[in-house]
Write a protein that holds these residues in place. Structure first.
Motif, PDB file in Angstrom:
ATOM      1  N   GLY A 187       1.160  -1.152  -0.061  1.00  0.00           N
ATOM      2  CA  GLY A 187      -0.374  -0.003  -0.366  1.00  0.00           C
ATOM      3  C   GLY A 187       0.734   1.761   0.085  1.00  0.00           C
ATOM      4  O   GLY A 187       0.312   2.228  -0.541  1.00  0.00           O
ATOM      5  N   GLU A 188       1.854   1.178   0.738  1.00  0.00           N
ATOM      6  CA  GLU A 188       3.276   2.467   1.233  1.00  0.00           C
ATOM      7  C   GLU A 188       3.431   2.487  -0.792  1.00  0.00           C
ATOM      8  O   GLU A 188       3.375   3.616  -1.035  1.00  0.00           O
ATOM      9  N   LEU A 189       3.677   1.718  -1.505  1.00  0.00           N
ATOM     10  CA  LEU A 189       4.364   2.041  -2.633  1.00  0.00           C
ATOM     11  C   LEU A 189       3.210   2.251  -3.546  1.00  0.00           C
ATOM     12  O   LEU A 189       3.164   3.262  -4.743  1.00  0.00           O
ATOM     13  N   GLY A 190       2.143   1.794  -3.694  1.00  0.00           N
ATOM     14  CA  GLY A 190       0.377   1.797  -4.923  1.00  0.00           C
ATOM     15  C   GLY A 190       0.657   3.292  -3.971  1.00  0.00           C
ATOM     16  O   GLY A 190       0.161   4.093  -5.850  1.00  0.00           O
ATOM     17  N   ALA A 191       0.218   3.763  -3.036  1.00  0.00           N
ATOM     18  CA  ALA A 191       0.294   5.354  -2.413  1.00  0.00           C
ATOM     19  C   ALA A 191       0.970   6.604  -3.697  1.00  0.00           C
ATOM     20  O   ALA A 191       0.518   7.459  -3.945  1.00  0.00           O
ATOM     21  N   LEU A 192       2.205   5.582  -3.695  1.00  0.00           N
ATOM     22  CA  LEU A 192       3.341   6.583  -4.120  1.00  0.00           C
ATOM     23  C   LEU A 192       2.965   6.710  -5.560  1.00  0.00           C
ATOM     24  O   LEU A 192       3.486   7.683  -6.114  1.00  0.00           O
ATOM     25  N   THR A 193       2.903   5.500  -6.170  1.00  0.00           N
ATOM     26  CA  THR A 193       2.560   5.587  -7.486  1.00  0.00           C
ATOM     27  C   THR A 193       2.083   6.816  -7.937  1.00  0.00           C
ATOM     28  O   THR A 193       1.307   7.031  -9.174  1.00  0.00           O
ATOM     29  N   GLY A 250      18.897   8.284   0.074  1.00  0.00           N
ATOM     30  CA  GLY A 250      18.912   7.027   0.282  1.00  0.00           C
ATOM     31  C   GLY A 250      17.620   6.282   0.063  1.00  0.00           C
ATOM     32  O   GLY A 250      16.589   5.501   0.682  1.00  0.00           O
ATOM     33  N   ILE A 251      17.444   6.740  -1.167  1.00  0.00           N
ATOM     34  CA  ILE A 251      15.629   5.947  -1.493  1.00  0.00           C
ATOM     35  C   ILE A 251      16.207   4.737  -2.192  1.00  0.00           C
ATOM     36  O   ILE A 251      16.881   4.599  -2.681  1.00  0.00           O
ATOM     37  N   SER A 252      14.633   3.533  -1.865  1.00  0.00           N
ATOM     38  CA  SER A 252      14.849   2.787  -1.448  1.00  0.00           C
ATOM     39  C   SER A 252      14.642   2.184  -3.138  1.00  0.00           C
ATOM     40  O   SER A 252      13.941   3.223  -3.901  1.00  0.00           O
ATOM     41  N   VAL A 253      14.979   0.884  -3.801  1.00  0.00           N
ATOM     42  CA  VAL A 253      14.625  -0.047  -5.329  1.00  0.00           C
ATOM     43  C   VAL A 253      13.303   0.939  -5.498  1.00  0.00           C
ATOM     44  O   VAL A 253      12.433   0.957  -6.889  1.00  0.00           O
ATOM     45  N   ARG A 254      12.523   0.096  -4.475  1.00  0.00           N
ATOM     46  CA  ARG A 254      10.941  -0.005  -4.182  1.00  0.00           C
ATOM     47  C   ARG A 254      10.501   1.640  -4.672  1.00  0.00           C
ATOM     48  O   ARG A 254       9.403   1.537  -5.575  1.00  0.00           O
ATOM     49  N   ARG A 255      11.059   1.879  -4.105  1.00  0.00           N
ATOM     50  CA  ARG A 255      10.102   3.338  -3.970  1.00  0.00           C
ATOM     51  C   ARG A 255      10.742   4.560  -5.334  1.00  0.00           C
ATOM     52  O   ARG A 255       9.097   4.842  -5.559  1.00  0.00           O
ATOM     53  N   PHE A 256      12.052   4.251  -5.741  1.00  0.00           N
ATOM     54  CA  PHE A 256      12.281   4.924  -6.779  1.00  0.00           C
ATOM     55  C   PHE A 256      11.478   3.918  -8.190  1.00  0.00           C
ATOM     56  O   PHE A 256      11.047   5.020  -8.811  1.00  0.00           O
ATOM     57  N   GLY A 257      11.245   3.224  -8.126  1.00  0.00           N
ATOM     58  CA  GLY A 257       9.996   2.044  -8.816  1.00  0.00           C
ATOM     59  C   GLY A 257       9.115   2.927  -8.861  1.00  0.00           C
ATOM     60  O   GLY A 257       8.102   3.236 -10.085  1.00  0.00           O
ATOM     61  N   ALA A 258       8.148   2.374  -7.424  1.00  0.00           N
ATOM     62  CA  ALA A 258       7.273   2.972  -8.051  1.00  0.00           C
ATOM     63  C   ALA A 258       6.816   4.797  -8.187  1.00  0.00           C
ATOM     64  O   ALA A 258       5.590   5.125  -8.521  1.00  0.00           O
ATOM     65  N   LEU A 259       7.506   5.322  -8.126  1.00  0.00           N
ATOM     66  CA  LEU A 259       7.334   7.298  -8.087  1.00  0.00           C
ATOM     67  C   LEU A 259       7.689   7.156  -9.809  1.00  0.00           C
ATOM     68  O   LEU A 259       6.565   7.777 -10.725  1.00  0.00           O
ATOM     69  N   ALA A 260       8.575   6.002  -9.799  1.00  0.00           N
ATOM     70  CA  ALA A 260       8.321   6.322 -11.267  1.00  0.00           C
ATOM     71  C   ALA A 260       7.686   5.714 -12.575  1.00  0.00           C
ATOM     72  O   ALA A 260       7.349   6.108 -13.330  1.00  0.00           O
ATOM     73  N   ALA A 261       6.792   4.892 -11.718  1.00  0.00           N
ATOM     74  CA  ALA A 261       5.976   4.149 -12.567  1.00  0.00           C
ATOM     75  C   ALA A 261       5.006   5.050 -12.842  1.00  0.00           C
ATOM     76  O   ALA A 261       3.797   5.157 -13.382  1.00  0.00           O
ATOM     77  N   GLY A 262       4.099   5.841 -11.679  1.00  0.00           N
ATOM     78  CA  GLY A 262       3.512   7.374 -11.401  1.00  0.00           C
ATOM     79  C   GLY A 262       3.757   8.402 -12.629  1.00  0.00           C
ATOM     80  O   GLY A 262       2.712   9.259 -13.163  1.00  0.00           O
ATOM     81  N   LEU A 263       4.798   8.496 -12.802  1.00  0.00           N
ATOM     82  CA  LEU A 263       6.002   9.989 -13.151  1.00  0.00           C
ATOM     83  C   LEU A 263       4.844   9.563 -14.767  1.00  0.00           C
ATOM     84  O   LEU A 263       4.379  10.590 -15.152  1.00  0.00           O
ATOM     85  N   TRP A 264       5.248   8.621 -15.007  1.00  0.00           N
ATOM     86  CA  TRP A 264       5.270   8.768 -16.482  1.00  0.00           C
ATOM     87  C   TRP A 264       3.544   8.027 -17.386  1.00  0.00           C
ATOM     88  O   TRP A 264       3.095   7.307 -16.726  1.00  0.00           O
ATOM     89  N   SER A 265       3.087   8.898 -17.941  1.00  0.00           N
ATOM     90  CA  SER A 265       1.950   8.459 -18.561  1.00  0.00           C
ATOM     91  C   SER A 265       1.439   9.333 -20.086  1.00  0.00           C
ATOM     92  O   SER A 265       1.202  10.479 -19.637  1.00  0.00           O
ATOM     93  N   PRO A 266       0.782   7.710 -21.166  1.00  0.00           N
ATOM     94  CA  PRO A 266       1.229   8.840 -22.065  1.00  0.00           C
ATOM     95  C   PRO A 266      -0.191   9.639 -22.185  1.00  0.00           C
ATOM     96  O   PRO A 266       0.520  11.138 -23.252  1.00  0.00           O
TER      97      PRO A 266
END
Length: 799
Positions: A660-666, A689-705
């Motif tokens: 849920g933490e990651l889903g909210a970031l996305t 110090g950002i974790s791999v998981r948090r970085f990936g979750a943010l990237a998944a939400g950042l880009w949108s066609p």
């Protein structure tokens, strides 16, 4: 500084009889203590140990404290006299958040702390000082000082408390530690202690699935005990669902780590169960291929993974009780391997050692070629040789190199001795050469189908025939080499070569067969044949008419993923999202509804529908939303402006887990505002110090066609900062590569990528960017294709 092949060869020639006695103290929360005694024989001269970014370092050589020229990565051992030596390295090291080293995780559900040593390429040195290479296999004795209330799991059984027995000789990167308040289910099978373990907050999910997990483990173990003449070589068999593992699972001898996604919350779908059974079978086969017998260098890592991937799908399908597992391979994994084999970065399934000059390059060969193509090629080898001869050769190889290292040539010699066929010649075209053949169906004037091969590889596969209305007529196994194969008894019939997926080759159907499939694919009874054909016919021909009628949730999910990747990300087909959404009508049995609902959640613009699903926590036909699907709905609502930050925070609190933490970031990053994008970008790139998981979750939400104007300014910014981010380590480099803009790029933006590649880009990131260029600007079409090279087999591209 990544270990080079030349350095590894020199060190292996210098050293023998290496062993490690390792003591870890993980009671502190900022750093941990790593004290290792390394014993070895040497011919004399200079060598080095690897140790990453140590603090408070003390080194003792043969009892004398020494001052070293430690540079943050290597400890020089200069002027060693021939004979036995003992080096003690005592240091403090930092925990990591990227899954490479001693990873620390705090469970948001209950605040409990978990510590795990997740190792692999260039990662063992983040845990203790070692000779970090495959061909210096060594026994490792481990002692762990930890919270006495914790469970500590590793490759061996405890002797007393958390002091563990020495392992047999293993590559040091296969050491594992999993420590924390784990919930455990333990038992014995054939006198061997076994167990499944998970975080305490997941106990109910493990207990729900424990009987099945035990049964699958025992069935796989019994199967391998039957087909392998070498007995299981370790003293226990634990499997641990660990938090934030970078891989799907890791084959540590005696203690396999498994990604927690394989212990889903809520309802467990049949696809979940098949995938998990495949992973269990895959990792267990590594106990023989990887652990008992290990590669000399990373060019042969394919052999571990290709063999295990083949065994994983095969054993789950035939021995563990999960029919349909092969369907998922043909539909979801093999198509990506064909695409990878057409890129400039393609390489032989089995490259030569010199094509992997350092460990960083070794990281790039854990790809679709080593897994998807390698799996298919091993299956073709078994089909071509026959299973009896294949296993006879494998068993001779395992016995000959027990607890040692071996090469591909060693295996080929064993297979050659067990078979009347010329295995070395087969390997020359199948394993040592990049690219793949095309199998074509043509018609004579009288309607008789003819099979031909563009390429040089021998193929043995099933041909299935149907009436023009797709009623089944029959199947048979054929061999196709240089001479065409004429099928006079199949005149006027639809013909599907490789219908059961035994070989690795693109299929070009004739017009009669292609049209019949495009109009009636969903009517075919055999899901394996449908899987082959879903990956053969252009997706836009199949999607509107066949997806709404496709009965297999596995094939629905694979088709939707392919459509989104190919039509939206790579080819930017106008109206693709609308076409996909129109095909997703969530009806039928629950698993099918969920598969179609997942596709609709990623593509629809109907805010009211998505809100309705959230409000009742179910699809319109009443199937409850699984947690991942609920977060997909929240993500899409955020993209469309249908949910604000307080609403997302409410969903986060409702979930209450790490997922849920990651889903909210996305979802927060997906909101259609400049402020949301700026906030996501700052967190991704400004938090050291950002974790791999948090970085990936943010990237998944950042880009949108659908948000091109908002995100376009971040494309050059991404290209500028990514090389620096990627230098944090290979896991982070992989995450940065996966964060490549997930939207169509203009010609000018593609040129920016090409310009960036002229600079100093780390190896792992460079490979990912090259592949993105190939996928998006037609580069793959310019790589070595079947028609570009004599014989259709090509040569390896450099990465």
């Amino acid at each position: 500084m990544s270990l080079t092949l030349d350095e590894a060869r020199r060190r292996a020639a210098l050293l023998a009889d290496v062993s490690y006695d390792l003591a870890l103290d993980i009671t502190a929360t900022d750093t941990f203590r790593s004290r290792v005694t390394v014993r070895f024989d040497t011919r004399g001269g200079d060598t080095f140990l690897e140790l990453h970014q140590a603090e408070q370092l003390q080194v003792t050589i043969d009892g004398d404290v020494v001052t070293t020229g430690y540079d943050g990565r290597r400890i020089p051992l200069a002027g060693l006299a021939p004979g036995k030596h003992e080096v003690v390295v005592d240091a403090r090291l930092r925990y990591v958040a990227d899954g490479e080293g001693l990873h620390v995780f705090t469970d948001p559900v209950d605040g409990e702390r978990y510590v795990g040593a997740y190792l692999g390429l260039d990662a063992t040195q983040r845990l203790f000082a070692c000779f970090d290479q495959l061909d210096l296999k060594s026994p490792i004795t481990l002692t762990v000082t930890a919270d006495p209330a914790w469970t500590v799991l590793t490759n061996a059984l405890p002797i007393t408390g958390t002091a563990f027995a020495a392992t047999p000789p293993i590559p040091c990167d296969q050491l594992v530690v999993a420590a924390g308040p784990y919930h455990s289910v333990r038992w014995e099978h054939r006198g061997l202690p076994m167990g499944w373990h998970c975080r305490r907050s997941l106990a109910a999910d493990l207990d729900r699935d424990a009987a099945e997990l035990r049964q699958v483990t025992e069935l796989c173990f019994d199967h391998y005990a039957e087909i392998f003449t070498e007995p299981y070589a370790f003293d226990s068999y634990d499997q641990v669902f660990v938090p934030e593992l970078n891989w799907g699972a890791m084959e540590n001898p005696g203690c396999v780590t498994v990604n927690e996604s394989m212990l889903p919350r809520g309802r467990v779908t049949d696809d979940d169960r098949r995938r998990r059974a495949m992973v269990i079978a895959h990792e267990m086969s590594h106990m023989w291929f990887a652990n008992l017998v290990s590669p000399v260098w990373w060019e042969d890592a394919w052999l571990n993974e290709s063999f295990a991937d083949y065994m994983g799908f095969q054993v789950a399908e035939t021995a563990a009780g999960f029919p349909g597992t092969r369907v998922s391979f043909e539909a979801a994994h093999k198509p990506g391997a064909y695409l990878a084999d057409r890129r400039r970065s393609t390489h032989p399934v089995a490259p030569v050692a010199e094509d992997v000059p350092d460990v960083a390059t070794g990281r790039t060969v854990f790809d679709e070629i080593s897994y998807g193509k390698g799996n298919a090629v091993i299956r073709q080898l078994v089909t071509w040789l026959g299973e009896n001869d294949f296993l006879a050769g494998v068993n001779a190889h395992l016995t000959r190199h027990r607890f040692a290292n071996a090469t591909l040539d060693d295996l080929l010699s064993a297979l050659d001795a067990a078979s009347p066929r010329d295995v070395h010649a087969w390997a020359g075209v199948w394993l040592r050469t990049a690219g793949h053949d095309t199998i074509r169906v043509t018609r004579r004037d009288d309607g008789v189908p003819v099979l031909t091969r563009d390429g040089v590889r021998p193929h043995r596969f099933t041909v299935t025939a149907y009436t023009p209305e797709l009623a089944p007529v029959g199947s048979r196994l054929i061999d196709l080499e240089a001479e065409p194969v004429t099928l006079p008894d199949l005149a006027g019939l639809v013909v599907v070569p490789n219908s059961h997926g035994e070989t690795f080759a693109r299929i070009a159907l004739d017009e009669l067969s292609s049209d019949a499939v495009a109009n009636g694919l969903a009517d075919l009874a055999d899901p394996l044949v449908r899987a082959v054909l879903w990956a053969t016919v252009p997706i836009e021909r199949l999607l509107p008419g066949q997806l709404p009628r496709e009965s297999s949730p596995t094939l629905v999910t694979a088709a939707l993923n392919r459509a989104l990747d190919e039509l939206v990300r790579r080819r930017s087909v106008p109206g693709a999202l609308e076409m996909i959404a129109a095909a997703c009508v969530p009806t039928g049995e629950p698993d099918r509804q969920l598969a179609l609902a997942a596709g609709l959640a990623r593509t629809t613009t109907d805010i009211a529908l998505l809100r309705r699903w959230l409000d009742v926590d179910a699809t319109d036909l009443g199937v409850p939303l699984l947690p991942d699907l609920r977060w997909a709905v929240v993500h899409r609502l955020a993209e469309l402006g249908g949910i604000d930050a307080p609403g997302i925070e409410s969903e986060r609190r409702r979930d209450g887990t790490a997922t849920g933490e990651l889903g909210a970031l996305t979802a927060l990053a997906a909101r259609p505002s400049a402020a949301a994008k700026a906030q996501a970008w700052t967190t991704m790139t400004g938090d050291a110090g950002i974790s791999v998981r948090r970085f990936g979750a943010l990237a998944a939400g950042l880009w949108s066609p659908s948000q091109r104007e908002l995100v376009a300014p971040y494309i050059p910014a991404y290209l500028e900062v990514s090389p620096g981010l990627a230098r944090r380590g290979s896991a982070f480099a992989t995450a940065v590569g996966r964060a490549f803009p997930a939207l169509p790029l203009t010609a000018a933006e593609l040129e920016l990528v090409r310009e960036a590649l002229t600079g100093d880009v780390p190896t792992v990131l460079r490979r990912r960017w090259m592949d993105e260029l190939d996928d998006r600007d037609g580069g793959a079409a310019h790589s070595l294709s079947d028609q570009d090279q004599p014989g259709g087999h090509g040569t390896a591209g450099k990465v």
